[in-house]
Design an enzyme around this catalytic site. Sequence first.
Site, short mmCIF file in Angstrom:
data_model
loop_
_atom_site.label_atom_id
_atom_site.label_comp_id
_atom_site.label_asym_id
_atom_site.label_seq_id
_atom_site.Cartn_x
_atom_site.Cartn_y
_atom_site.Cartn_z
CG HIS A 1 -2.00 -1.10 1.12
ND1 HIS A 1 -2.75 -1.53 2.19
CD2 HIS A 1 -2.42 -1.86 0.06
CE1 HIS A 1 -3.57 -2.49 1.80
NE2 HIS A 1 -3.40 -2.72 0.52
CG ASN B 1 -5.72 -10.21 15.04
OD1 ASN B 1 -6.11 -9.60 16.02
ND2 ASN B 1 -5.80 -9.73 13.80
C1 BJW Z 1 -3.03 -6.77 16.65
C2 BJW Z 1 -2.49 -6.10 17.72
C3 BJW Z 1 -1.29 -6.60 18.18
C4 BJW Z 1 -4.29 -5.09 17.27
N1 BJW Z 1 -0.72 -7.65 17.59
N2 BJW Z 1 -2.45 -7.80 16.08
C5 BJW Z 1 -12.52 -8.10 -3.50
C6 BJW Z 1 -13.54 -8.35 -2.63
C7 BJW Z 1 -14.13 -7.30 -1.92
C8 BJW Z 1 -13.69 -6.00 -2.09
C9 BJW Z 1 -12.67 -5.74 -2.98
C10 BJW Z 1 -12.10 -6.79 -3.66
N3 BJW Z 1 -11.11 -6.27 -4.45
C11 BJW Z 1 -11.05 -4.94 -4.26
C12 BJW Z 1 -11.99 -4.60 -3.38
C13 BJW Z 1 -12.23 -3.20 -2.91
C14 BJW Z 1 -11.31 -2.77 -1.82
C15 BJW Z 1 -11.58 -3.60 -0.57
O1 BJW Z 1 -10.90 -4.53 -0.24
N4 BJW Z 1 -12.61 -3.22 0.17
C16 BJW Z 1 -12.98 -3.94 1.41
C17 BJW Z 1 -13.05 -2.94 2.57
C18 BJW Z 1 -14.26 -4.67 1.18
N5 BJW Z 1 -9.91 -2.85 -2.22
C19 BJW Z 1 -9.32 -1.90 -2.93
O2 BJW Z 1 -9.93 -0.92 -3.34
C20 BJW Z 1 -7.86 -2.08 -3.27
N6 BJW Z 1 -7.65 -1.86 -4.67
C21 BJW Z 1 -7.96 -2.77 -5.59
O3 BJW Z 1 -8.40 -3.85 -5.32
O4 BJW Z 1 -7.73 -2.34 -6.89
C22 BJW Z 1 -8.33 -3.08 -7.95
C23 BJW Z 1 -9.69 -2.46 -8.16
C24 BJW Z 1 -9.75 -1.15 -8.55
C25 BJW Z 1 -11.01 -0.58 -8.76
C26 BJW Z 1 -12.16 -1.33 -8.53
C27 BJW Z 1 -12.06 -2.65 -8.11
C28 BJW Z 1 -10.80 -3.22 -7.93
C29 BJW Z 1 -7.01 -1.03 -2.58
C30 BJW Z 1 -7.02 -1.18 -1.10
C31 BJW Z 1 -6.20 -0.06 -0.47
C32 BJW Z 1 -6.31 -0.04 1.05
N7 BJW Z 1 -5.74 1.16 1.52
C33 BJW Z 1 -5.60 1.37 2.96
C34 BJW Z 1 -5.01 2.78 3.17
C35 BJW Z 1 -3.52 2.76 2.77
C36 BJW Z 1 -2.88 4.08 2.97
C37 BJW Z 1 -2.92 4.53 4.40
O5 BJW Z 1 -2.29 3.88 5.27
O6 BJW Z 1 -3.60 5.52 4.65
O7 BJW Z 1 -4.74 0.38 3.53
S1 BJW Z 1 -7.13 1.15 3.88
C38 BJW Z 1 -6.38 0.42 5.28
O8 BJW Z 1 -6.81 -0.97 5.41
C39 BJW Z 1 -4.88 0.36 4.98
C40 BJW Z 1 -4.49 -0.97 5.53
O9 BJW Z 1 -3.27 -1.39 4.95
C41 BJW Z 1 -5.67 -1.83 5.17
C42 BJW Z 1 -5.78 -3.07 6.00
O10 BJW Z 1 -5.98 -2.77 7.34
P1 BJW Z 1 -5.25 -3.67 8.45
O11 BJW Z 1 -3.80 -3.52 8.34
O12 BJW Z 1 -5.80 -5.03 8.41
O13 BJW Z 1 -5.68 -2.88 9.79
P2 BJW Z 1 -7.01 -3.04 10.66
O14 BJW Z 1 -7.12 -1.85 11.52
O15 BJW Z 1 -8.18 -3.33 9.81
O16 BJW Z 1 -6.75 -4.33 11.56
C43 BJW Z 1 -5.77 -4.35 12.56
C44 BJW Z 1 -5.76 -5.74 13.17
O17 BJW Z 1 -4.70 -5.80 14.09
C45 BJW Z 1 -7.04 -6.11 13.94
O18 BJW Z 1 -7.47 -7.39 13.50
C46 BJW Z 1 -6.57 -6.16 15.39
O19 BJW Z 1 -7.26 -7.16 16.16
C47 BJW Z 1 -5.13 -6.51 15.23
N8 BJW Z 1 -4.27 -6.10 16.33
N9 BJW Z 1 -3.36 -5.06 18.08
C48 BJW Z 1 -1.37 -8.22 16.53
N10 BJW Z 1 -0.69 -6.01 19.27
#
Ligand code: BJW
Length: 255
Positions: A118, A212
């Site tokens: 990302h 997690n």
């Molecule tokens: C601990 C802890 C400890 C706490 N130890 N653990 C297929 C199916 C469905 C949807 C889609 C799909 N394909 C594409 C999509 C759409 C979309 C998507 O996925 N949407 C879903 C929400 C449904 N995806 C996209 O748009 C992606 N692009 C794409 O697919 O392009 C092709 C396309 C284009 C046009 C149309 C269609 C397709 C791009 C995704 C970009 C995500 N960007 C972000 C922001 C990045 C920049 C920034 O940082 O600002 O990325 S959003 C945000 O979420 C960030 C993260 O990397 C990402 C994931 O979050 P993460 O890391 O999992 O964090 P959390 O907070 O969710 O979870 C934290 C976890 O830690 C929790 O579980 C806690 O329990 C745990 N935790 N303490 C271990 N001590």
Amino acid sequence: MFFPKELLDNIVYYKVITILTGAGISAESGISTFRDKGGLWDKYRPEDLACQSAFDADPLLVWSWYQYRRDTIARARPNPGHLALVKWEALARDFTLITQNVDGLHRAAGCRRIVELHGNIRINRCQVCGQESNMEETPFDGQVPICSCGGMFRPGVVWFGAMLPENALRVAFQAAEHCDLFITVGTSAVVYPAAALPEVALSRGIPVIEINPEMTPFSKSATHYIQGPAGTVLPELVAVYEKAHGLSSPTDPNS
Ligand code: BJW
Ligand code: ZN
């Protein structure tokens, strides 16, 4: 720490390791996750800020969020979870670290083979000509930084609805296709295509471990779900790996 017997029995055979990390691995460095509660920006969902339409509607709001995060990240240091992965990289025959995080803490810890899916929060990119600069060259100082072409700079990260960097995505899927152990740590497993990587590994019949403190939509599919914080579980798991591989490293009868 309790590790499943099957994992302990087989860990000596795992030599090609792929790790997927998310925001949770940096939580113990003081960086807020996206979907857990307890922060200044809680009233916004990541989908409300990390997208082009939010930037088009209110670039100052989106920039303020990123500046707040840059300030937090600037103060953060790698934690025992990041450091355990550096050690694992040195022990494994082949090791790929795929991260969704933009905070650069894996690199700061010393990991070498990192796939940033990302992007990186330190980079700015012009929305008109694509010119990149680092955040020191074109800082956000309460005004949107402007490129020499007149276009607005935006943070150089991957927003919802945007394609991931082609090369990073290819290397990540190759790593899921070729590893013999896949570990997903600190991610809510809801954002695609990153969330598809453990599914790819599972579909090949190789073990997928999820670490997690909270269960995710993937937990029930994982070969082993290990409940706990990354900063505790990873150092212990790497110690088990080191012991197994340091004492003897037999050839897998199945390979
Ligand atoms: C601990 C802890 C400890 C706490 N130890 N653990 C297929 C199916 C469905 C949807 C889609 C799909 N394909 C594409 C999509 C759409 C979309 C998507 O996925 N949407 C879903 C929400 C449904 N995806 C996209 O748009 C992606 N692009 C794409 O697919 O392009 C092709 C396309 C284009 C046009 C149309 C269609 C397709 C791009 C995704 C970009 C995500 N960007 C972000 C922001 C990045 C920049 C920034 O940082 O600002 O990325 S959003 C945000 O979420 C960030 C993260 O990397 C990402 C994931 O979050 P993460 O890391 O999992 O964090 P959390 O907070 O969710 O979870 C934290 C976890 O830690 C929790 O579980 C806690 O329990 C745990 N935790 N303490 C271990 N001590
Ligand atoms: Zn420009």
